[in-house]
Scaffold this motif. Structure first.
Motif, PDB file in Angstrom:
ATOM      1  N   ILE A 100       0.700  -1.259   0.065  1.00 46.55           N
ATOM      2  CA  ILE A 100       0.074   0.083  -0.162  1.00 46.55           C
ATOM      3  C   ILE A 100       1.041   1.244  -0.149  1.00 46.55           C
ATOM      4  O   ILE A 100       1.933   1.385   0.805  1.00 46.55           O
ATOM      5  N   ARG A 101       0.588   2.142  -0.647  1.00 50.92           N
ATOM      6  CA  ARG A 101       1.407   3.397  -1.051  1.00 50.92           C
ATOM      7  C   ARG A 101       0.382   4.732  -0.657  1.00 50.92           C
ATOM      8  O   ARG A 101      -0.710   4.534  -1.445  1.00 50.92           O
ATOM      9  N   VAL A 102       0.987   5.633  -0.038  1.00 47.72           N
ATOM     10  CA  VAL A 102       0.128   6.771   0.196  1.00 47.72           C
ATOM     11  C   VAL A 102       0.543   7.741  -0.803  1.00 47.72           C
ATOM     12  O   VAL A 102       1.745   8.380  -1.034  1.00 47.72           O
TER      13      VAL A 102
ATOM     14  N   LEU B 237      -6.195   0.676   7.836  1.00 44.18           N
ATOM     15  CA  LEU B 237      -6.763   0.582   6.715  1.00 44.18           C
ATOM     16  C   LEU B 237      -6.567  -0.594   5.973  1.00 44.18           C
ATOM     17  O   LEU B 237      -7.670  -1.245   5.442  1.00 44.18           O
ATOM     18  N   THR B 238      -5.594  -1.379   6.243  1.00 50.12           N
ATOM     19  CA  THR B 238      -5.134  -2.627   5.720  1.00 50.12           C
ATOM     20  C   THR B 238      -6.231  -3.665   6.486  1.00 50.12           C
ATOM     21  O   THR B 238      -6.920  -4.550   5.641  1.00 50.12           O
ATOM     22  N   ALA B 239      -6.396  -3.456   7.629  1.00 44.93           N
ATOM     23  CA  ALA B 239      -7.261  -4.554   8.461  1.00 44.93           C
ATOM     24  C   ALA B 239      -8.672  -4.277   7.856  1.00 44.93           C
ATOM     25  O   ALA B 239      -9.541  -5.237   7.704  1.00 44.93           O
TER      26      ALA B 239
ATOM     27  N   LEU C 185      -9.641  -3.186   4.723  1.00 44.96           N
ATOM     28  CA  LEU C 185      -9.519  -3.737   3.411  1.00 44.96           C
ATOM     29  C   LEU C 185      -9.890  -5.252   3.368  1.00 44.96           C
ATOM     30  O   LEU C 185     -10.447  -6.174   2.788  1.00 44.96           O
ATOM     31  N   LEU C 186      -9.059  -5.933   4.394  1.00 44.59           N
ATOM     32  CA  LEU C 186      -8.851  -7.451   4.313  1.00 44.59           C
ATOM     33  C   LEU C 186     -10.282  -7.946   4.989  1.00 44.59           C
ATOM     34  O   LEU C 186     -10.830  -8.944   4.467  1.00 44.59           O
ATOM     35  N   ALA C 187     -10.857  -7.402   5.997  1.00 40.43           N
ATOM     36  CA  ALA C 187     -12.161  -7.770   6.477  1.00 40.43           C
ATOM     37  C   ALA C 187     -13.190  -7.651   5.391  1.00 40.43           C
ATOM     38  O   ALA C 187     -14.027  -8.443   5.258  1.00 40.43           O
ATOM     39  N   ARG C 188     -13.239  -6.612   4.579  1.00 47.15           N
ATOM     40  CA  ARG C 188     -14.193  -6.477   3.588  1.00 47.15           C
ATOM     41  C   ARG C 188     -13.944  -7.522   2.680  1.00 47.15           C
ATOM     42  O   ARG C 188     -15.193  -8.002   2.177  1.00 47.15           O
TER      43      ARG C 188
END
Length: 64
Positions: free
Chosen positions: A6-8, A21-23, A25-28
């Motif tokens: 992931i890049r900002v 944010l990663t958590a 996205l992975l949950a969705r």
């Protein structure tokens, strides 16, 4: 593997924000793949018929 996943693009995100944010996205992604997709039921039968396949005569009072 030095390249991050992931890049900002704009601004500065702290590591905790990127982790949150990663958590999310992975949950969705996990919730989306867990729901079964409905099976394809095929096409419905056409409401009209080809004239060459019709029986000879239909009574005018019939609904078919």
């Amino acid at each position: 593997m030095d390249a991050p996943d992931i890049r900002v693009e704009k601004g500065h995100a702290e590591p905790e924000e990127v982790a949150a944010l990663t958590a999310i996205l992975l949950a969705r992604a996990a919730a989306h793949s867990a729901t079964p997709t409905p099976a394809h039921r095929g096409r419905a039968r056409a409401p009209w018929r080809r004239l060459e396949r019709e029986n000879g005569f239909r009574a005018p009072h019939s609904w078919r």
